[in-house]
Design a protein around this motif. Sequence first.
Motif, PDB file in Angstrom:
ATOM      1  N   LEU A   1      -8.202 -15.833 -13.561  1.00 17.35           N
ATOM      2  CA  LEU A   1      -8.821 -14.620 -13.047  1.00 17.35           C
ATOM      3  C   LEU A   1      -7.821 -13.846 -12.194  1.00 17.35           C
ATOM      4  O   LEU A   1      -6.871 -14.422 -11.646  1.00 17.35           O
ATOM      5  CB  LEU A   1     -10.048 -14.957 -12.189  1.00 17.35           C
ATOM      6  N   ASP A   2      -8.062 -12.562 -12.062  1.00 16.57           N
ATOM      7  CA  ASP A   2      -7.265 -11.718 -11.178  1.00 16.57           C
ATOM      8  C   ASP A   2      -7.550 -12.116  -9.733  1.00 16.57           C
ATOM      9  O   ASP A   2      -8.686 -11.999  -9.262  1.00 16.57           O
ATOM     10  CB  ASP A   2      -7.627 -10.254 -11.421  1.00 16.57           C
ATOM     11  N   GLY A   3      -6.531 -12.589  -9.023  1.00 17.20           N
ATOM     12  CA  GLY A   3      -6.728 -13.089  -7.671  1.00 17.20           C
ATOM     13  C   GLY A   3      -7.126 -12.011  -6.684  1.00 17.20           C
ATOM     14  O   GLY A   3      -7.943 -12.244  -5.781  1.00 17.20           O
ATOM     15  N   ALA A   4      -6.564 -10.807  -6.820  1.00 18.90           N
ATOM     16  CA  ALA A   4      -6.908  -9.718  -5.906  1.00 18.90           C
ATOM     17  C   ALA A   4      -8.358  -9.279  -6.109  1.00 18.90           C
ATOM     18  O   ALA A   4      -9.094  -9.049  -5.144  1.00 18.90           O
ATOM     19  CB  ALA A   4      -5.961  -8.545  -6.111  1.00 18.90           C
ATOM     20  N   ALA A   5      -8.779  -9.172  -7.375  1.00 17.07           N
ATOM     21  CA  ALA A   5     -10.163  -8.788  -7.648  1.00 17.07           C
ATOM     22  C   ALA A   5     -11.132  -9.850  -7.144  1.00 17.07           C
ATOM     23  O   ALA A   5     -12.195  -9.527  -6.597  1.00 17.07           O
ATOM     24  CB  ALA A   5     -10.351  -8.566  -9.152  1.00 17.07           C
ATOM     25  N   LEU A   6     -10.765 -11.110  -7.304  1.00 21.64           N
ATOM     26  CA  LEU A   6     -11.609 -12.193  -6.813  1.00 21.64           C
ATOM     27  C   LEU A   6     -11.733 -12.136  -5.295  1.00 21.64           C
ATOM     28  O   LEU A   6     -12.830 -12.266  -4.733  1.00 21.64           O
ATOM     29  CB  LEU A   6     -11.025 -13.539  -7.251  1.00 21.64           C
ATOM     30  N   THR A   7     -10.609 -11.930  -4.600  1.00 24.13           N
ATOM     31  CA  THR A   7     -10.638 -11.843  -3.138  1.00 24.13           C
ATOM     32  C   THR A   7     -11.478 -10.666  -2.679  1.00 24.13           C
ATOM     33  O   THR A   7     -12.237 -10.765  -1.702  1.00 24.13           O
ATOM     34  CB  THR A   7      -9.211 -11.715  -2.587  1.00 24.13           C
ATOM     35  N   ALA A   8     -11.362  -9.542  -3.377  1.00 21.91           N
ATOM     36  CA  ALA A   8     -12.114  -8.344  -3.010  1.00 21.91           C
ATOM     37  C   ALA A   8     -13.615  -8.543  -3.179  1.00 21.91           C
ATOM     38  O   ALA A   8     -14.411  -7.850  -2.537  1.00 21.91           O
ATOM     39  CB  ALA A   8     -11.648  -7.153  -3.844  1.00 21.91           C
ATOM     40  N   LEU A   9     -14.022  -9.493  -4.020  1.00 13.85           N
ATOM     41  CA  LEU A   9     -15.439  -9.790  -4.213  1.00 13.85           C
ATOM     42  C   LEU A   9     -15.908 -10.894  -3.280  1.00 13.85           C
ATOM     43  O   LEU A   9     -16.981 -10.785  -2.672  1.00 13.85           O
ATOM     44  CB  LEU A   9     -15.675 -10.196  -5.670  1.00 13.85           C
ATOM     45  N   ARG A  10     -15.115 -11.960  -3.138  1.00 11.08           N
ATOM     46  CA  ARG A  10     -15.604 -13.114  -2.389  1.00 11.08           C
ATOM     47  C   ARG A  10     -15.617 -12.898  -0.891  1.00 11.08           C
ATOM     48  O   ARG A  10     -16.527 -13.353  -0.193  1.00 11.08           O
ATOM     49  CB  ARG A  10     -14.859 -14.377  -2.763  1.00 11.08           C
TER      50      ARG A  10
ATOM     51  N   PHE B   1     -14.603  -0.551  10.124  1.00  9.55           N
ATOM     52  CA  PHE B   1     -13.224  -0.267  10.472  1.00  9.55           C
ATOM     53  C   PHE B   1     -12.359  -0.625   9.274  1.00  9.55           C
ATOM     54  O   PHE B   1     -12.354  -1.770   8.817  1.00  9.55           O
ATOM     55  CB  PHE B   1     -12.793  -1.074  11.698  1.00  9.55           C
ATOM     56  N   GLY B   2     -11.616   0.365   8.763  1.00  7.03           N
ATOM     57  CA  GLY B   2     -10.799   0.163   7.583  1.00  7.03           C
ATOM     58  C   GLY B   2     -11.285   1.038   6.446  1.00  7.03           C
ATOM     59  O   GLY B   2     -12.461   1.450   6.407  1.00  7.03           O
ATOM     60  N   SER B   3     -10.382   1.332   5.518  1.00  4.30           N
ATOM     61  CA  SER B   3     -10.741   2.200   4.389  1.00  4.30           C
ATOM     62  C   SER B   3     -10.157   1.697   3.079  1.00  4.30           C
ATOM     63  O   SER B   3     -10.079   2.444   2.108  1.00  4.30           O
ATOM     64  CB  SER B   3     -10.254   3.627   4.658  1.00  4.30           C
ATOM     65  N   GLY B   4      -9.751   0.423   3.037  1.00 11.21           N
ATOM     66  CA  GLY B   4      -9.187  -0.167   1.831  1.00 11.21           C
ATOM     67  C   GLY B   4     -10.236  -0.840   0.977  1.00 11.21           C
ATOM     68  O   GLY B   4     -11.449  -0.664   1.182  1.00 11.21           O
ATOM     69  N   PRO B   5      -9.800  -1.644   0.000  1.00 13.51           N
ATOM     70  CA  PRO B   5     -10.742  -2.302  -0.914  1.00 13.51           C
ATOM     71  C   PRO B   5     -11.801  -3.141  -0.202  1.00 13.51           C
ATOM     72  O   PRO B   5     -12.959  -3.201  -0.657  1.00 13.51           O
ATOM     73  CB  PRO B   5      -9.824  -3.172  -1.780  1.00 13.51           C
ATOM     74  N   GLN B   6     -11.432  -3.806   0.885  1.00 12.51           N
ATOM     75  CA  GLN B   6     -12.419  -4.630   1.581  1.00 12.51           C
ATOM     76  C   GLN B   6     -13.516  -3.794   2.227  1.00 12.51           C
ATOM     77  O   GLN B   6     -14.660  -4.241   2.338  1.00 12.51           O
ATOM     78  CB  GLN B   6     -11.733  -5.515   2.626  1.00 12.51           C
ATOM     79  N   ALA B   7     -13.188  -2.586   2.649  1.00 14.37           N
ATOM     80  CA  ALA B   7     -14.216  -1.719   3.222  1.00 14.37           C
ATOM     81  C   ALA B   7     -15.253  -1.358   2.161  1.00 14.37           C
ATOM     82  O   ALA B   7     -16.465  -1.415   2.405  1.00 14.37           O
ATOM     83  CB  ALA B   7     -13.571  -0.467   3.806  1.00 14.37           C
TER      84      ALA B   7
ATOM     85  N   PRO C   1       0.808  -1.228   0.000  1.00 19.59           N
ATOM     86  CA  PRO C   1       0.000   0.000   0.000  1.00 19.59           C
ATOM     87  C   PRO C   1       0.839   1.275   0.000  1.00 19.59           C
ATOM     88  O   PRO C   1       0.465   2.266  -0.639  1.00 19.59           O
ATOM     89  CB  PRO C   1      -0.826  -0.140   1.280  1.00 19.59           C
ATOM     90  N   ALA C   2       1.988   1.265   0.683  1.00 19.84           N
ATOM     91  CA  ALA C   2       2.854   2.445   0.674  1.00 19.84           C
ATOM     92  C   ALA C   2       3.447   2.707  -0.704  1.00 19.84           C
ATOM     93  O   ALA C   2       3.880   3.829  -1.000  1.00 19.84           O
ATOM     94  CB  ALA C   2       3.974   2.268   1.710  1.00 19.84           C
ATOM     95  N   ARG C   3       3.477   1.674  -1.553  1.00 21.11           N
ATOM     96  CA  ARG C   3       3.963   1.824  -2.926  1.00 21.11           C
ATOM     97  C   ARG C   3       2.837   2.147  -3.901  1.00 21.11           C
ATOM     98  O   ARG C   3       3.051   2.213  -5.106  1.00 21.11           O
ATOM     99  CB  ARG C   3       4.633   0.526  -3.381  1.00 21.11           C
ATOM    100  N   GLY C   4       1.621   2.277  -3.385  1.00 22.51           N
ATOM    101  CA  GLY C   4       0.485   2.487  -4.257  1.00 22.51           C
ATOM    102  C   GLY C   4      -0.002   1.227  -4.932  1.00 22.51           C
ATOM    103  O   GLY C   4      -0.698   1.293  -5.955  1.00 22.51           O
ATOM    104  N   LEU C   5       0.351   0.066  -4.352  1.00 17.32           N
ATOM    105  CA  LEU C   5      -0.023  -1.229  -4.922  1.00 17.32           C
ATOM    106  C   LEU C   5      -0.939  -1.980  -3.966  1.00 17.32           C
ATOM    107  O   LEU C   5      -0.923  -1.739  -2.752  1.00 17.32           O
ATOM    108  CB  LEU C   5       1.239  -2.070  -5.187  1.00 17.32           C
ATOM    109  N   PRO C   6      -1.742  -2.933  -4.466  1.00 18.23           N
ATOM    110  CA  PRO C   6      -2.629  -3.698  -3.582  1.00 18.23           C
ATOM    111  C   PRO C   6      -1.848  -4.555  -2.586  1.00 18.23           C
ATOM    112  O   PRO C   6      -0.799  -5.114  -2.926  1.00 18.23           O
ATOM    113  CB  PRO C   6      -3.424  -4.593  -4.551  1.00 18.23           C
ATOM    114  N   ARG C   7      -2.380  -4.655  -1.388  1.00 17.85           N
ATOM    115  CA  ARG C   7      -1.769  -5.523  -0.367  1.00 17.85           C
ATOM    116  C   ARG C   7      -1.908  -6.991  -0.742  1.00 17.85           C
ATOM    117  O   ARG C   7      -1.033  -7.804  -0.444  1.00 17.85           O
ATOM    118  CB  ARG C   7      -2.427  -5.261   0.987  1.00 17.85           C
ATOM    119  N   ILE C   8      -3.023  -7.342  -1.393  1.00 18.14           N
ATOM    120  CA  ILE C   8      -3.282  -8.711  -1.832  1.00 18.14           C
ATOM    121  C   ILE C   8      -3.049  -8.791  -3.335  1.00 18.14           C
ATOM    122  O   ILE C   8      -3.593  -8.005  -4.108  1.00 18.14           O
ATOM    123  CB  ILE C   8      -4.727  -9.139  -1.515  1.00 18.14           C
TER     124      ILE C   8
END
Length: 298
Positions: A90-99, A122-128, A65-72
Amino acid sequence: MPGTGGLGPAGAVRAIERVLLDGLDPEAAPARSAVPVPAGELLLMPAAAGPYAGVKIAGVVPDNPARGLPRITGSYLLLDGATLQPLAVLDGAALTALRTPAVTAAALARLAEPEAEHLVVFGSGPQAYGHLDALLAVRPLRRLTVVARDPGRVAALVAYGRGLGLMASAGGPEAVGRADVVVCCTTARTPLFDGALVPAHAAVAAVGSHEPEAREVDEVLVGRAELYVEARTVAAREAGDLLLAGVGGRQLWNLAELVRGDALVPDGRPRFFKSVGMAWEDLAVAAEVYRAGRRRAP
């Protein structure tokens, strides 16, 4: 590499529910393999159910995240169940963010009160963002309170909530005292709020960690609440929120029991769902993404 092919939160929730209603046993699902690497952790998550099999290779990179990249990061390989021939990547990060939000929403559709309106996240990232979208598919939310460390990201999520028609604002941990639903999707390793503040009618979900040494909620909330997990076998290895609270011989209802209507959902005490992520969930959503894409194909 396709993402999630336009599959929305409601479709992902239905995919999770469908495999459980069709008889999948989460307790028998294959375990996740986790390998420490210099950048963080590599996860290998295989599963097979019905006409499909698949495997997710995911990276968890705390410094991204500090690099501007997804944590997952990562990829998902979907296979034909009978031949194990590849069908899609499939894109694994996009899949995780949906499932992950879909799993939470499938649980909270049964645990949150039907008229639940106030979500504290609590949180402000993609999962939020994903959890807000998914929970709007199962509950008539009207109010959103965002609790997170980065003011800019908090403001962005508040603006997103307002764009969805919600009364949205930033808040502090004490906001749980006025919540109908609380969702924790952070990288915290220690409790985020005082569990004594959570109203007796509220439903709480924690999804941020799959480590036995990390937790987002305290032993006070765990002690007060009825407890729900994806699978007891996995929770016993990975659910730090429960392990650090010393649940011992407490009853843990799994997600299949909840979705099928076999779990106790009491009045008068909070309901707490702890998610660590399981491979069968990725397979269920990936297969639905694939089926949806084939239905749209000319």
